[in-house]
Write an enzyme that holds these catalytic residues in place. Structure first.
Site, PDB file in Angstrom:
ATOM      1  CE  LYS A  20      -4.254  -1.990   2.163  1.00 41.18           C
ATOM      2  NZ  LYS A  20      -4.931  -1.192   3.073  1.00 41.18           N
ATOM      3  CG  ASP A  83     -12.304   0.088   7.382  1.00 41.45           C
ATOM      4  OD1 ASP A  83     -12.003  -0.494   7.165  1.00 41.45           O
ATOM      5  OD2 ASP A  83     -13.939   0.376   7.843  1.00 41.45           O
ATOM      6  CB  SER A  84     -11.311  -1.105   1.834  1.00 41.87           C
ATOM      7  OG  SER A  84     -10.351  -2.119   1.257  1.00 41.87           O
ATOM      8  CG  PHE A 187      -7.401  -9.385  -1.788  1.00 43.01           C
ATOM      9  CD1 PHE A 187      -7.157  -7.724  -2.830  1.00 43.01           C
ATOM     10  CD2 PHE A 187      -7.695  -8.645  -0.336  1.00 43.01           C
ATOM     11  CE1 PHE A 187      -7.077  -6.526  -2.317  1.00 43.01           C
ATOM     12  CE2 PHE A 187      -7.957  -7.347   0.345  1.00 43.01           C
ATOM     13  CZ  PHE A 187      -7.916  -6.889  -1.573  1.00 43.01           C
ATOM     14  N   GLY A 188      -9.842 -11.224  -1.593  1.00 45.15           N
ATOM     15  CA  GLY A 188     -10.622 -10.965  -0.988  1.00 45.15           C
ATOM     16  C   GLY A 188     -12.226 -11.738  -1.961  1.00 45.15           C
ATOM     17  CE1 TYR A 189     -16.780 -11.165   0.278  1.00 43.35           C
ATOM     18  CE2 TYR A 189     -14.912  -9.350   1.329  1.00 43.35           C
ATOM     19  CZ  TYR A 189     -16.281 -10.865   1.551  1.00 43.35           C
ATOM     20  OH  TYR A 189     -16.631 -10.789   2.766  1.00 43.35           O
ATOM     21  CE  LYS A 211      -9.148  -4.780  -6.889  1.00 42.47           C
ATOM     22  NZ  LYS A 211      -8.493  -5.799  -6.223  1.00 42.47           N
TER      23      LYS A 211
HETATM   24  P1  ITT Z   1      -5.488  -4.319   5.840  1.00 42.24           P
HETATM   25  O1  ITT Z   1      -4.889  -4.630   7.302  1.00 42.24           O
HETATM   26  O2  ITT Z   1      -4.581  -3.521   5.829  1.00 42.24           O
HETATM   27  O3  ITT Z   1      -5.901  -3.861   7.169  1.00 42.24           O
HETATM   28  P2  ITT Z   1      -7.083  -5.732   5.210  1.00 42.24           P
HETATM   29  O4  ITT Z   1      -7.658  -6.746   3.674  1.00 42.24           O
HETATM   30  O5  ITT Z   1      -7.667  -6.472   5.940  1.00 42.24           O
HETATM   31  O6  ITT Z   1      -5.838  -4.987   4.678  1.00 42.24           O
HETATM   32  P3  ITT Z   1      -8.716  -3.825   4.006  1.00 42.24           P
HETATM   33  O7  ITT Z   1      -9.937  -2.520   4.529  1.00 42.24           O
HETATM   34  O8  ITT Z   1      -8.253  -3.439   3.040  1.00 42.24           O
HETATM   35  O9  ITT Z   1      -8.571  -4.802   4.922  1.00 42.24           O
HETATM   36  O10 ITT Z   1     -10.262  -4.443   2.913  1.00 42.24           O
HETATM   37  C1  ITT Z   1     -11.116  -4.789   3.454  1.00 42.24           C
HETATM   38  C2  ITT Z   1     -11.586  -6.539   3.334  1.00 42.24           C
HETATM   39  O11 ITT Z   1     -11.948  -5.609   2.505  1.00 42.24           O
HETATM   40  C3  ITT Z   1     -10.642  -7.490   3.167  1.00 42.24           C
HETATM   41  O12 ITT Z   1     -10.029  -8.719   3.539  1.00 42.24           O
HETATM   42  C4  ITT Z   1     -11.699  -8.141   1.585  1.00 42.24           C
HETATM   43  O13 ITT Z   1     -12.761  -9.325   2.177  1.00 42.24           O
HETATM   44  C5  ITT Z   1     -12.366  -6.547   1.069  1.00 42.24           C
HETATM   45  N1  ITT Z   1     -11.844  -6.012   0.098  1.00 42.24           N
HETATM   46  C6  ITT Z   1     -11.534  -4.684   0.443  1.00 42.24           C
HETATM   47  N2  ITT Z   1     -10.959  -4.809  -0.966  1.00 42.24           N
HETATM   48  C7  ITT Z   1     -10.768  -5.468  -1.707  1.00 42.24           C
HETATM   49  C8  ITT Z   1     -10.566  -6.015  -2.844  1.00 42.24           C
HETATM   50  O14 ITT Z   1     -10.004  -4.828  -3.589  1.00 42.24           O
HETATM   51  N3  ITT Z   1     -11.070  -6.753  -3.469  1.00 42.24           N
HETATM   52  C9  ITT Z   1     -10.947  -7.734  -3.008  1.00 42.24           C
HETATM   53  N4  ITT Z   1     -11.642  -7.423  -1.918  1.00 42.24           N
HETATM   54  C10 ITT Z   1     -11.755  -6.621  -0.973  1.00 42.24           C
END
Ligand code: ITT
Length: 235
Positions: A20, A83-84, A187-189, A211
Site C-alpha cells: 500500500k 478502511d475498505s 484477493f478477497g471477494y 485494477k
Molecule cells: P489491512 O491489514 O490493511 O486492514 P485488510 O485486507 O484486512 O488489510 P482492507 O480494509 O483492505 O483490509 O479490506 C477489508 C476486506 O474487504 C478485505 O479483507 C476483503 O475481504 C475486502 N476487500 C477490500 N478491498 C478489496 C478488493 O480490492 N478486492 C477484494 N476484496 C476486497
C-alpha cells in the site's frame, strides 16, 4: 511532533502492508509541487511497536478515522489510514465493515487470510443465493482519512476521501459458462465480483495494473493526494 511549519512533508500510512505504501509513493511521481513529500510505513518508523486500535466503528469513515487518529497521536506524524470493504445492495450493504470477517459475523479467528477469504466467499454466495442476477449489484468502497496529531489534545481530521468500484456478484457455476468464482489475481471477494458496466470479467480476472488504476482504493488515493496538494499549497 512533526515540524509544525512543514507538517505535510512526511506522512505515515497506518498499515503493515508495504504494498500500500509503495503504491501511494508511486502515485506521487506525477503532479507538481510535491518536492519533499513522501509516505512512510509504520513498520519503517523508529519508536514502535505501535498499539493497534480497536476498529469498532459502524462505518468505513469511522474506522479509518479511528486508525488515523490513533497512529497520528502515537507517532506524532500526520497519518493516512484507510478502511475498505464490499457492500451488496440486496443485503442492505453487508458485508460492509465486517468484510474481512464476514463468515464469522465480524469475529476475529486464527484463520489465515486465504482461509478467511474462502469462507467469506462461500458465505456471500449462500446469502444471495435467492437474488436474481440483475439485482446482485454491489460496490467495493474505500475511505481514506488524514489526521494531524496534537500535543495533549484530540487529533484533527485534515481530509477524508471515498472511492467506489461498481459491479455485481456473479452467479455460481462453471466458469466457461460465465459462472463464478473465477480469476487468479487480487484477493478477497475479487473472484465473485463482475466489474461494471460490462459484467463480463471478475476483478480477479483484471490485470492487476488495470485494477489498481480503476479500483475504489485508487480513486480514494487519487482524491487524497489532490487534497494533500491543496493543503500543502495553502501552508
Ligand atoms: P489491512 O491489514 O490493511 O486492514 P485488510 O485486507 O484486512 O488489510 P482492507 O480494509 O483492505 O483490509 O479490506 C477489508 C476486506 O474487504 C478485505 O479483507 C476483503 O475481504 C475486502 N476487500 C477490500 N478491498 C478489496 C478488493 O480490492 N478486492 C477484494 N476484496 C476486497
Amino acid at each position: 511532533m512533526t515540524d509544525p511549519a512543514a507538517p505535510l512533508n512526511e506522512i505515515v500510512v497506518a498499515t503493515g502492508n508495504p504494498h500500500k505504501v509503495r503504491e501511494l509513493n508511486a502515485m506521487l511521481t506525477s503532479g507538481q509541487g510535491r518536492a519533499g513529500l513522501r509516505f512512510r510505513s509504520l513498520a519503517d518508523l523508529p519508536g514502535g511497536p505501535w498499539t493497534e486500535p480497536v476498529e469498532d466503528g459502524g462505518t468505513f469513515e469511522a474506522n479509518a478515522a479511528i486508525k488515523a487518529r490513533s497512529y497520528a497521536q502515537q507517532t506524532g506524524m500526520v497519518c493516512l489510514a484507510d478502511d475498505s470493504g464490499l457492500m451488496v445492495d440486496a443485503l442492505g450493504g453487508a458485508p460492509g465493515v465486517i468484510s474481512s470477517h464476514y463468515a464469522t459475523d465480524g469475529k476475529e479467528t486464527g484463520l489465515s487470510r486465504e482461509e478467511r477469504d474462502a469462507a467469506n466467499n462461500l458465505r456471500l454466495i449462500a446469502d444471495i443465493a435467492h437474488v436474481a442476477e440483475p439485482d446482485r449489484t454491489a460496490r467495493f468502497v474505500c475511505v481514506m482519512v488524514l489526521a494531524l496529531p496534537s500535543e495533549g489534545g484530540e487529533s484533527t481530521i485534515l481530509a477524508r476521501t471515498r472511492g467506489e468500484f461498481v459491479g455485481r456478484i456473479g452467479m455460481p457455476g462453471p466458469s466457461p459458462q460465465g459462472g463464478v468464482p473465477r480469476g487468479t489475481h487480487g484477493f478477497g471477494y475479487d473472484p465473485l465480483f463482475l466489474v461494471a458496466p460490462s459484467h463480463e470479467q471478475t476483478s480477479a480476472e483484471l490485470d492487476p495494473a488495470v485494477k489498481n488504476a480503476v479500483s475504489h482504493r485508487a480513486k480514494a488515493a487519487t482524491a487524497m493526494i489532490e487534497r494533500i496538494d491543496a493543503l500543502r499549497a495553502s501552508e
